[in-house]
Motif scaffolding. Structure first.
Motif, mmCIF file in Angstrom:
data_model
loop_
_atom_site.group_PDB
_atom_site.id
_atom_site.type_symbol
_atom_site.label_atom_id
_atom_site.label_comp_id
_atom_site.label_asym_id
_atom_site.label_seq_id
_atom_site.Cartn_x
_atom_site.Cartn_y
_atom_site.Cartn_z
ATOM 1 N N ARG A 32 0.854 -1.179 0.000
ATOM 2 C CA ARG A 32 0.000 0.000 0.000
ATOM 3 C C ARG A 32 0.894 1.235 0.000
ATOM 4 N NH1 ARG A 32 -3.950 -0.984 4.913
ATOM 5 N NH2 ARG A 32 -2.012 -1.698 5.793
ATOM 6 N N PRO A 33 0.834 2.029 -1.060
ATOM 7 C CA PRO A 33 1.766 3.144 -1.183
ATOM 8 C C PRO A 33 1.553 4.250 -0.164
ATOM 9 C CG PRO A 33 0.166 3.190 -2.963
ATOM 10 C CD PRO A 33 -0.055 1.914 -2.190
ATOM 11 N N GLY A 34 0.328 4.498 0.289
ATOM 12 C CA GLY A 34 0.073 5.616 1.188
ATOM 13 C C GLY A 34 0.062 5.242 2.649
ATOM 14 N N ASP A 35 0.395 4.019 2.989
ATOM 15 C CA ASP A 35 0.260 3.579 4.368
ATOM 16 C C ASP A 35 1.143 4.381 5.320
ATOM 17 O OD1 ASP A 35 -0.796 1.924 6.386
ATOM 18 O OD2 ASP A 35 0.994 0.661 6.307
ATOM 19 N N LEU A 36 2.410 4.475 5.057
ATOM 20 C CA LEU A 36 3.323 5.217 5.919
ATOM 21 C C LEU A 36 2.970 6.690 5.933
ATOM 22 C CD1 LEU A 36 5.868 5.330 7.683
ATOM 23 C CD2 LEU A 36 7.183 5.630 5.592
ATOM 24 N N ARG A 37 2.630 7.203 4.781
ATOM 25 C CA ARG A 37 2.295 8.622 4.685
ATOM 26 C C ARG A 37 1.053 8.953 5.506
ATOM 27 N NH1 ARG A 37 2.018 11.766 -1.058
ATOM 28 N NH2 ARG A 37 1.977 13.848 -0.210
ATOM 29 N N SER A 38 0.033 8.126 5.453
ATOM 30 C CA SER A 38 -1.197 8.407 6.205
ATOM 31 C C SER A 38 -0.973 8.238 7.703
ATOM 32 C CB SER A 38 -2.342 7.519 5.722
ATOM 33 O OG SER A 38 -2.083 6.171 6.007
ATOM 34 N N ARG A 39 -0.170 7.246 8.108
ATOM 35 C CA ARG A 39 0.110 7.090 9.541
ATOM 36 C C ARG A 39 0.850 8.301 10.080
ATOM 37 N NH1 ARG A 39 2.705 1.259 10.104
ATOM 38 N NH2 ARG A 39 4.354 2.570 9.320
ATOM 39 N N LEU A 40 1.842 8.769 9.322
ATOM 40 C CA LEU A 40 2.588 9.948 9.741
ATOM 41 C C LEU A 40 1.665 11.167 9.809
ATOM 42 C CD1 LEU A 40 5.264 11.328 10.430
ATOM 43 C CD2 LEU A 40 5.613 11.664 7.979
ATOM 44 N N GLY A 41 0.798 11.319 8.836
ATOM 45 C CA GLY A 41 -0.141 12.446 8.816
ATOM 46 C C GLY A 41 -1.055 12.447 10.021
ATOM 47 N N TRP A 42 -1.634 11.294 10.352
ATOM 48 C CA TRP A 42 -2.537 11.231 11.498
ATOM 49 C C TRP A 42 -1.792 11.425 12.817
ATOM 50 C CZ3 TRP A 42 -7.243 12.402 11.163
ATOM 51 C CH2 TRP A 42 -7.989 12.093 10.031
ATOM 52 N N THR A 43 -0.552 10.980 12.879
ATOM 53 C CA THR A 43 0.251 11.212 14.076
ATOM 54 C C THR A 43 0.497 12.701 14.263
ATOM 55 O OG1 THR A 43 1.309 9.070 13.818
ATOM 56 C CG2 THR A 43 2.431 10.663 15.228
ATOM 57 N N LEU A 44 0.784 13.409 13.184
ATOM 58 C CA LEU A 44 0.988 14.857 13.269
ATOM 59 C C LEU A 44 -0.304 15.581 13.649
ATOM 60 C CD1 LEU A 44 3.347 15.434 10.219
ATOM 61 C CD2 LEU A 44 3.936 15.550 12.646
ATOM 62 N N VAL A 45 -1.438 15.125 13.148
ATOM 63 C CA VAL A 45 -2.724 15.716 13.525
ATOM 64 C C VAL A 45 -2.962 15.524 15.019
ATOM 65 C CG1 VAL A 45 -5.226 15.466 13.273
ATOM 66 C CG2 VAL A 45 -3.774 15.527 11.250
ATOM 67 N N GLU A 46 -2.718 14.322 15.512
ATOM 68 C CA GLU A 46 -2.913 14.049 16.941
ATOM 69 C C GLU A 46 -1.991 14.925 17.789
ATOM 70 O OE1 GLU A 46 -2.641 10.332 20.114
ATOM 71 O OE2 GLU A 46 -2.167 10.010 18.001
ATOM 72 N N LEU A 47 -0.753 15.058 17.387
ATOM 73 C CA LEU A 47 0.191 15.897 18.109
ATOM 74 C C LEU A 47 -0.273 17.351 18.110
ATOM 75 C CD1 LEU A 47 2.946 16.232 19.524
ATOM 76 C CD2 LEU A 47 3.926 16.595 17.255
ATOM 77 N N GLY A 48 -0.738 17.833 16.975
ATOM 78 C CA GLY A 48 -1.234 19.211 16.890
ATOM 79 C C GLY A 48 -2.428 19.428 17.788
ATOM 80 N N LEU A 49 -3.342 18.476 17.836
ATOM 81 C CA LEU A 49 -4.510 18.612 18.708
ATOM 82 C C LEU A 49 -4.103 18.630 20.179
ATOM 83 C CD1 LEU A 49 -7.071 16.291 16.894
ATOM 84 C CD2 LEU A 49 -7.081 18.793 17.010
ATOM 85 N N ARG A 50 -3.110 17.864 20.531
ATOM 86 C CA ARG A 50 -2.643 17.877 21.917
ATOM 87 C C ARG A 50 -1.978 19.199 22.263
ATOM 88 N NH1 ARG A 50 -0.378 11.929 23.576
ATOM 89 N NH2 ARG A 50 -2.174 10.773 22.805
ATOM 90 N N LEU A 51 -1.291 19.790 21.289
ATOM 91 C CA LEU A 51 -0.617 21.059 21.553
ATOM 92 C C LEU A 51 -1.596 22.218 21.702
ATOM 93 C CD1 LEU A 51 2.453 20.805 19.151
ATOM 94 C CD2 LEU A 51 2.482 20.727 21.649
#
Length: 62
Positions: A32-51
């Protein structure tokens, strides 16, 4: 070694290398080509929401 024998061996080796490269390309395409990219994206979203979330009030212990 006879030149024709050398040429035949060269062609066989080239065909093996092409088959191996084809197999590698298919294996890469099957992932799956977008798997790593989507995981990284959602991790950054979660981090931003926590900040941006206000800090929780500390609960007083009795």
């Amino acid at each position: 070694m006879h030149p024709e024998t050398h040429l035949t061996l060269h062609h066989l080796h080239a065909a093996e290398l092409r088959a191996e490269a084809d197999g590698h390309r298919r294996a890469v395409a099957a992932r799956r080509p977008g798997d790593l990219r989507s995981r990284l994206g959602w991790t950054l979203v979660e981090l931003g929401l926590r900040l941006v979330a206000p800090p929780r009030a500390a609960t007083a212990l009795p």
